[in-house]
Design an enzyme around this catalytic site. Sequence first.
Site, PDB file in Angstrom:
ATOM      1  N   SER A 267       0.850  -1.202   0.000  1.00  0.00           N
ATOM      2  CA  SER A 267       0.000   0.000   0.000  1.00  0.00           C
ATOM      3  C   SER A 267       0.876   1.238   0.000  1.00  0.00           C
ATOM      4  CB  SER A 267      -0.895   0.018   1.240  1.00  0.00           C
ATOM      5  OG  SER A 267      -0.151   0.377   2.395  1.00  0.00           O
ATOM      6  N   ASP A 268       0.372   2.334  -0.543  1.00  0.00           N
ATOM      7  CA  ASP A 268       1.013   3.607  -0.271  1.00  0.00           C
ATOM      8  C   ASP A 268       0.806   3.903   1.209  1.00  0.00           C
ATOM      9  OD1 ASP A 268       2.354   6.000  -0.593  1.00  0.00           O
ATOM     10  OD2 ASP A 268       1.266   6.564  -2.401  1.00  0.00           O
ATOM     11  N   TYR A 269       1.503   4.910   1.695  1.00  0.00           N
ATOM     12  CA  TYR A 269       1.541   5.234   3.119  1.00  0.00           C
ATOM     13  C   TYR A 269       0.129   5.401   3.689  1.00  0.00           C
ATOM     14  CZ  TYR A 269       3.253   7.667   7.340  1.00  0.00           C
ATOM     15  OH  TYR A 269       3.546   8.040   8.620  1.00  0.00           O
TER      16      TYR A 269
END
Length: 724
Positions: A267-269
């Site tokens: 996932s992105d942050y």
Amino acid sequence: MTRDSRIEDLITRMTVEEKVGQLGIFADAVRPFAPDINPEVNARGAAEVLEQIRAGTVGALFNGVGATEGREAQRVAIEESRLGIPLLFGSDVIHGMRTVFPIPLGEAASFEPDLAERTARVTAVEATAAGVHWTFAPAVDISRDQRWGRVAEGSGEDVVLGSAFAAARVRGFQGTDLTAPDSLLATPKHFAAYGAVAGGMEYNTVDIAPQTLRDVHLPPFKAALDAGAITIMSAFNDINGVPASANRELMTGVLRDEWGFGGFVVSDYTADMELIAHGYAADERDAARLAFLAGVDMSMQSGYYAEHLADLVASGDVPMDVLDEGVRRVLRVKETIGLFDNPYRSLDPDVEADTSKLAGHDALARDASRRSIVMLKNDGVLPLRKSGTRIALIGPFAEDRDHIEGCWTLFGDKTRYVDIASGIRDALQGSELDIVAGSGIEEAIDGGIEAAVAAARRADVVLLAIGEPQNYSGEAQSRTQIVVPAAQQALAEAVAATGTPVVVLLKNGRALALSGAVRDANAILVTWFLGTQAGHAIGDVVFGDYNPSARLPVSFPQDSGQQPFFYNHARTGRPELTDQPSAFKARYREATFEALYPFGHGLSYTRFSYTPPSVKTTAAWDDTIVITATVTNTGEVTGEEVVQLYIHDRVASRVRPVRELKAFRKILLAPGASEELSFELTRRDLAFTHVDGRTFEAEPGLFDVWISGSSTTGDMASFTLTKP
């Protein structure tokens, strides 16, 4: 023990908590950490992170650097955890590590994917020496709205150019052997369509036709995976109402079932956390369930997987075999890069301390930077003479060293940065140089304009160093007005009023809408954020030691209000086909439906001519279509030309773009020299996604073709594709 058997043996011995641990990546509090680049969430200190490692409940750490401390963290994982599974160290290493290269958008202006491969290779050498296995790059988003700040991180508005650079950067980061100590895992991002956020506003919604998604936004990801990428990052945005990080059709249907991707998705942050704010998940537990079942294998920083996955498995909401498959993907990547056999790879303090390669890295940075500079305009004032010329270098970026890097540069060696003034001074051989700031970046300074005007009047030529500051582009830096800041525009107007010739050195992380004295300057150089060797590269171009060869990867609009604007827009039913504005045509009241400077545009210190393209008038369904043209250097100096091949499908079952880039090639020609170039197309190059959203095929009919120096120039030829 074979690779697969080792992984399967581990999975059979892992507790559910240890399995879940492999699916979490957290901030690296053990090592010096890049500060202030993300909102603080789930913060933990070094002692707590080390305890997680001992417990086997963390699989990866990110944005810490340092071989010595990294080696200790890895020792804890190998020697003190129950199963000894090695850690994976990731980081945001986007366009350079200690040596900073041009922002990716600037480098794309070179139209040289091989250059990007070389700069990515050097970046990998430096990053792995600092104890990093894995980079969250390249960004391969196609960006058609220059208001979006993250335009700077990608390769522009065109899918063919973007795909070529995506593949090149993956090859450069990873090298030829993923187990080599200087191989850096690549992570194409942000999957998918992040560059299509509404209004160019960061994190915004994406409402997009399935055909546009498939024809424009997915191909660079496929190119990156075909080049060998084995991790990929999910995006923050939703796509037609379904957040990308919970989008099973995208993460599993397209990525795994259609493309056969066998690596893992990160996932992105905190993107899984944000499913709640989207209104798509009811709570933390629901967000973890939705993201994981969609196909997001590793959660970054939120802690939701660590908190809820075990319970989701216990309740049956997440089947154990699905959990095992996610763990298997992560362990396979660790195995593929050699961590099980050599857990201390890329963690050698002696390699980190070795500076013997830096001179070579600086030389590449200088070449990459000058190859990225686009000359938009030149009335003959450039190149400047190195002696006998009175030069006024004016503007807030003249001696500035704080806005050299560009966005997402976390670990650059600032002691090696070369500002514009230093680069100009180093090139001079007797000319006078007068340096005046004139204004601040966003504000006037007392007496600044008066001092600049006086310097301009004393000079034979002004180099005007203006544009965007570094923090105007990158993540969370969308703009409604993509213009030069008002204080700098006022400076430009005052300097231009002296009548002294003006050369604009434009610093920018996106295409800008230029106006007034900036637009009307005698010459304009787009210098982006060029990195470590910015000043030397600019000096090379200004004085003619390097003949500019870059071309625009994005269209410069006439006005901010034209956004989104891109060269390969669809035909309308009322096109404006003449130079004279007319009513009831596709245009604005204030501007024609065209760019100020189009995609592919760029000037040189020489000139090039093209013969009309030659192509057989009829092509059978399975033919290879050959298009040729001869390019001649008609000027007086050696130069490089970016030769671009465009097509247009005249009649189709979906409205087609006015032009589409299909191939490009950069050639070097001496004065008076010519080269015949041939490009080959197959019917796949003419294909598009049909109205059903799935079928990808060409249609028989008439096609126009150009071989030219930009997206709006050149003679046209035509051929007919026939089907049996």
